[in-house]
Design a protein around this motif. Structure first.
Motif, PDB file in Angstrom:
ATOM      1  N   SER A  69      -3.438   6.319  -2.122  1.00  0.00           N
ATOM      2  CA  SER A  69      -4.343   5.169  -2.030  1.00  0.00           C
ATOM      3  C   SER A  69      -3.697   3.980  -1.331  1.00  0.00           C
ATOM      4  CB  SER A  69      -4.832   4.772  -3.420  1.00  0.00           C
ATOM      5  OG  SER A  69      -3.729   4.536  -4.272  1.00  0.00           O
ATOM      6  N   ILE A  70      -2.436   3.690  -1.617  1.00  0.00           N
ATOM      7  CA  ILE A  70      -1.780   2.539  -0.971  1.00  0.00           C
ATOM      8  C   ILE A  70      -1.396   2.899   0.464  1.00  0.00           C
ATOM      9  CG2 ILE A  70       0.539   3.012  -1.855  1.00  0.00           C
ATOM     10  CD1 ILE A  70      -0.943  -0.477  -1.461  1.00  0.00           C
ATOM     11  N   LYS A  71      -1.035   4.154   0.699  1.00  0.00           N
ATOM     12  CA  LYS A  71      -0.754   4.576   2.078  1.00  0.00           C
ATOM     13  C   LYS A  71      -2.025   4.468   2.910  1.00  0.00           C
ATOM     14  CE  LYS A  71       1.562   6.481   5.498  1.00  0.00           C
ATOM     15  NZ  LYS A  71       0.628   6.510   6.596  1.00  0.00           N
ATOM     16  N   ASN A  72      -3.170   4.818   2.325  1.00  0.00           N
ATOM     17  CA  ASN A  72      -4.449   4.684   3.021  1.00  0.00           C
ATOM     18  C   ASN A  72      -4.708   3.217   3.373  1.00  0.00           C
ATOM     19  OD1 ASN A  72      -7.099   5.752   3.906  1.00  0.00           O
ATOM     20  ND2 ASN A  72      -7.869   4.542   2.190  1.00  0.00           N
ATOM     21  N   LEU A  73      -4.454   2.308   2.435  1.00  0.00           N
ATOM     22  CA  LEU A  73      -4.629   0.880   2.711  1.00  0.00           C
ATOM     23  C   LEU A  73      -3.758   0.477   3.901  1.00  0.00           C
ATOM     24  CD1 LEU A  73      -4.744  -2.099   0.294  1.00  0.00           C
ATOM     25  CD2 LEU A  73      -3.070  -2.092   2.132  1.00  0.00           C
ATOM     26  N   LEU A  74      -2.499   0.891   3.879  1.00  0.00           N
ATOM     27  CA  LEU A  74      -1.591   0.540   4.969  1.00  0.00           C
ATOM     28  C   LEU A  74      -2.023   1.188   6.281  1.00  0.00           C
ATOM     29  CD1 LEU A  74       1.744   0.747   2.974  1.00  0.00           C
ATOM     30  CD2 LEU A  74       0.610  -1.338   3.800  1.00  0.00           C
ATOM     31  N   ASP A  75      -2.567   2.401   6.214  1.00  0.00           N
ATOM     32  CA  ASP A  75      -3.056   3.057   7.433  1.00  0.00           C
ATOM     33  C   ASP A  75      -4.157   2.239   8.098  1.00  0.00           C
ATOM     34  OD1 ASP A  75      -1.272   5.151   7.184  1.00  0.00           O
ATOM     35  OD2 ASP A  75      -2.745   6.556   6.357  1.00  0.00           O
ATOM     36  N   TRP A  76      -4.984   1.567   7.306  1.00  0.00           N
ATOM     37  CA  TRP A  76      -6.040   0.735   7.879  1.00  0.00           C
ATOM     38  C   TRP A  76      -5.476  -0.446   8.660  1.00  0.00           C
ATOM     39  CZ3 TRP A  76     -10.733   1.869   9.140  1.00  0.00           C
ATOM     40  CH2 TRP A  76     -11.436   2.842   8.437  1.00  0.00           C
ATOM     41  N   THR A  77      -4.184  -0.769   8.496  1.00  0.00           N
ATOM     42  CA  THR A  77      -3.583  -1.892   9.233  1.00  0.00           C
ATOM     43  C   THR A  77      -2.854  -1.432  10.494  1.00  0.00           C
ATOM     44  OG1 THR A  77      -1.421  -1.922   8.100  1.00  0.00           O
ATOM     45  CG2 THR A  77      -3.246  -3.109   7.043  1.00  0.00           C
ATOM     46  N   VAL A  78      -2.730  -0.116  10.685  1.00  0.00           N
ATOM     47  CA  VAL A  78      -2.059   0.393  11.886  1.00  0.00           C
ATOM     48  C   VAL A  78      -2.923   0.053  13.095  1.00  0.00           C
ATOM     49  CG1 VAL A  78      -1.295   2.480  13.109  1.00  0.00           C
ATOM     50  CG2 VAL A  78      -0.865   2.232  10.650  1.00  0.00           C
ATOM     51  N   GLY A  79      -2.312  -0.495  14.104  1.00  0.00           N
ATOM     52  CA  GLY A  79      -3.039  -0.804  15.327  1.00  0.00           C
ATOM     53  C   GLY A  79      -3.798  -2.120  15.273  1.00  0.00           C
ATOM     54  N   THR A  80      -3.633  -2.864  14.198  1.00  0.00           N
ATOM     55  CA  THR A  80      -4.257  -4.187  14.082  1.00  0.00           C
ATOM     56  C   THR A  80      -3.155  -5.219  13.867  1.00  0.00           C
ATOM     57  OG1 THR A  80      -4.437  -4.218  11.668  1.00  0.00           O
ATOM     58  CG2 THR A  80      -6.216  -3.108  12.881  1.00  0.00           C
ATOM     59  N   ALA A  81      -3.531  -6.444  13.796  1.00  0.00           N
ATOM     60  CA  ALA A  81      -2.555  -7.495  13.506  1.00  0.00           C
ATOM     61  C   ALA A  81      -2.633  -7.929  12.047  1.00  0.00           C
ATOM     62  CB  ALA A  81      -2.796  -8.685  14.434  1.00  0.00           C
ATOM     63  N   ASP A  82      -3.240  -7.112  11.197  1.00  0.00           N
ATOM     64  CA  ASP A  82      -3.444  -7.495   9.797  1.00  0.00           C
ATOM     65  C   ASP A  82      -2.142  -7.845   9.084  1.00  0.00           C
ATOM     66  OD1 ASP A  82      -6.215  -7.068  10.028  1.00  0.00           O
ATOM     67  OD2 ASP A  82      -6.007  -4.969   9.439  1.00  0.00           O
ATOM     68  N   LEU A  83      -1.086  -7.100   9.331  1.00  0.00           N
ATOM     69  CA  LEU A  83       0.205  -7.372   8.693  1.00  0.00           C
ATOM     70  C   LEU A  83       1.280  -7.808   9.684  1.00  0.00           C
ATOM     71  CD1 LEU A  83       0.430  -4.547   6.003  1.00  0.00           C
ATOM     72  CD2 LEU A  83       0.327  -7.007   5.601  1.00  0.00           C
ATOM     73  N   TYR A  84       0.931  -7.859  10.962  1.00  0.00           N
ATOM     74  CA  TYR A  84       1.920  -8.212  11.987  1.00  0.00           C
ATOM     75  C   TYR A  84       2.499  -9.603  11.733  1.00  0.00           C
ATOM     76  CZ  TYR A  84       4.154  -8.835  16.481  1.00  0.00           C
ATOM     77  OH  TYR A  84       5.080  -9.057  17.465  1.00  0.00           O
ATOM     78  N   GLU A  85       3.810  -9.659  11.591  1.00  0.00           N
ATOM     79  CA  GLU A  85       4.559 -10.891  11.318  1.00  0.00           C
ATOM     80  C   GLU A  85       4.134 -11.592  10.032  1.00  0.00           C
ATOM     81  OE1 GLU A  85       4.632 -13.262  14.895  1.00  0.00           O
ATOM     82  OE2 GLU A  85       6.077 -11.886  15.832  1.00  0.00           O
ATOM     83  N   LYS A  86       3.456 -10.880   9.159  1.00  0.00           N
ATOM     84  CA  LYS A  86       3.055 -11.434   7.851  1.00  0.00           C
ATOM     85  C   LYS A  86       4.231 -11.259   6.889  1.00  0.00           C
ATOM     86  CE  LYS A  86      -0.817 -12.118   6.877  1.00  0.00           C
ATOM     87  NZ  LYS A  86      -1.699 -13.288   6.922  1.00  0.00           N
ATOM     88  N   PRO A  87       4.732 -12.346   6.297  1.00  0.00           N
ATOM     89  CA  PRO A  87       5.799 -12.194   5.304  1.00  0.00           C
ATOM     90  C   PRO A  87       5.328 -11.272   4.174  1.00  0.00           C
ATOM     91  CG  PRO A  87       5.556 -14.497   5.933  1.00  0.00           C
ATOM     92  CD  PRO A  87       4.380 -13.748   6.516  1.00  0.00           C
ATOM     93  N   THR A  88       6.088 -10.219   3.954  1.00  0.00           N
ATOM     94  CA  THR A  88       5.706  -9.182   3.003  1.00  0.00           C
ATOM     95  C   THR A  88       6.929  -8.740   2.217  1.00  0.00           C
ATOM     96  OG1 THR A  88       4.017  -8.423   4.574  1.00  0.00           O
ATOM     97  CG2 THR A  88       4.594  -6.915   2.793  1.00  0.00           C
TER      98      THR A  88
END
Length: 182
Positions: free
Chosen positions: A89-108
């Motif tokens: 389930s969490i890998k699926n959530l992260l997969d939805w951010t591949v190819g987008t800027a959703d997490l790009y340079e986001k402090p995590t």
């Protein structure tokens, strides 16, 4: 200096009711200073399976996830380890951010609540996937604060003063990183 409220999106990788991962994040939200808005993400169960090329606009849960990520100044993930890696389930959530800027340079950062000797596979996979999507991993905020089911009170929060002190340190590290980047 930052004067507005810092928003931290808290993401539990567990879909189980009574999860110690979710209890840990609820506790972090409870101990957050007034200058922090810590929002617990609640849409993990509603996310459809990631299909490359699908238009996410057709999925309200994906649209909501992306809005939550966009509004956040930082992200904190707390996930169990299943079969030596991340739960699907969490890998699926992260997969939805591949190819987008959703997490790009986001402090995590991530918090591991597993007992010593467990959780390393999830941490390693998070490190790989977050690096792949370009998240800015705040290493100083990535930590392990073990939580047992017995540590969670009837209110759904972790009552241990040791855990709460560690939770405050995690928040302080994330906040300091966000402030330096502002």
């Amino acid at each position: 200096m930052r004067t507005e409220v810092t928003r931290i999106l808290l993401i539990s990788g567990s879909t189980r009711d009574g999860s110690t991962n979710t209890a840990a994040l609820r506790t972090i939200a409870a101990v957050a200073p007034p200058s922090v808005r810590a929002d617990l993400y609640s849409g993990l169960r509603e996310l459809p399976a990631f299909v490359p090329g699908d238009d996410p606009a057709g999925y309200p849960a994906v649209t909501a996830l992306r809005a939550d990520l966009a509004a956040a100044d930082a992200v904190l993930i707390c996930t169990p380890e299943y079969a030596g890696t991340l739960p699907g389930s969490i890998k699926n959530l992260l997969d939805w951010t591949v190819g987008t800027a959703d997490l790009y340079e986001k402090p995590t950062a991530w918090l591991t609540v597993a007992v010593p000797g467990r959780g390393g596979g999830a941490e390693a996979t998070l490190s790989t996937v977050l690096g792949y999507v370009g998240a800015e991993v705040v290493e100083s905020a990535c930590t392990r604060l073990p939580v047992l089911g017995a540590d969670v009170g009837d209110d759904g929060l972790v009552g241990s003063t040791e855990f709460r002190a560690g939770a405050r340190r995690v928040l302080a590290e994330l906040l300091a990183h966000v402030a330096r980047a502002a």
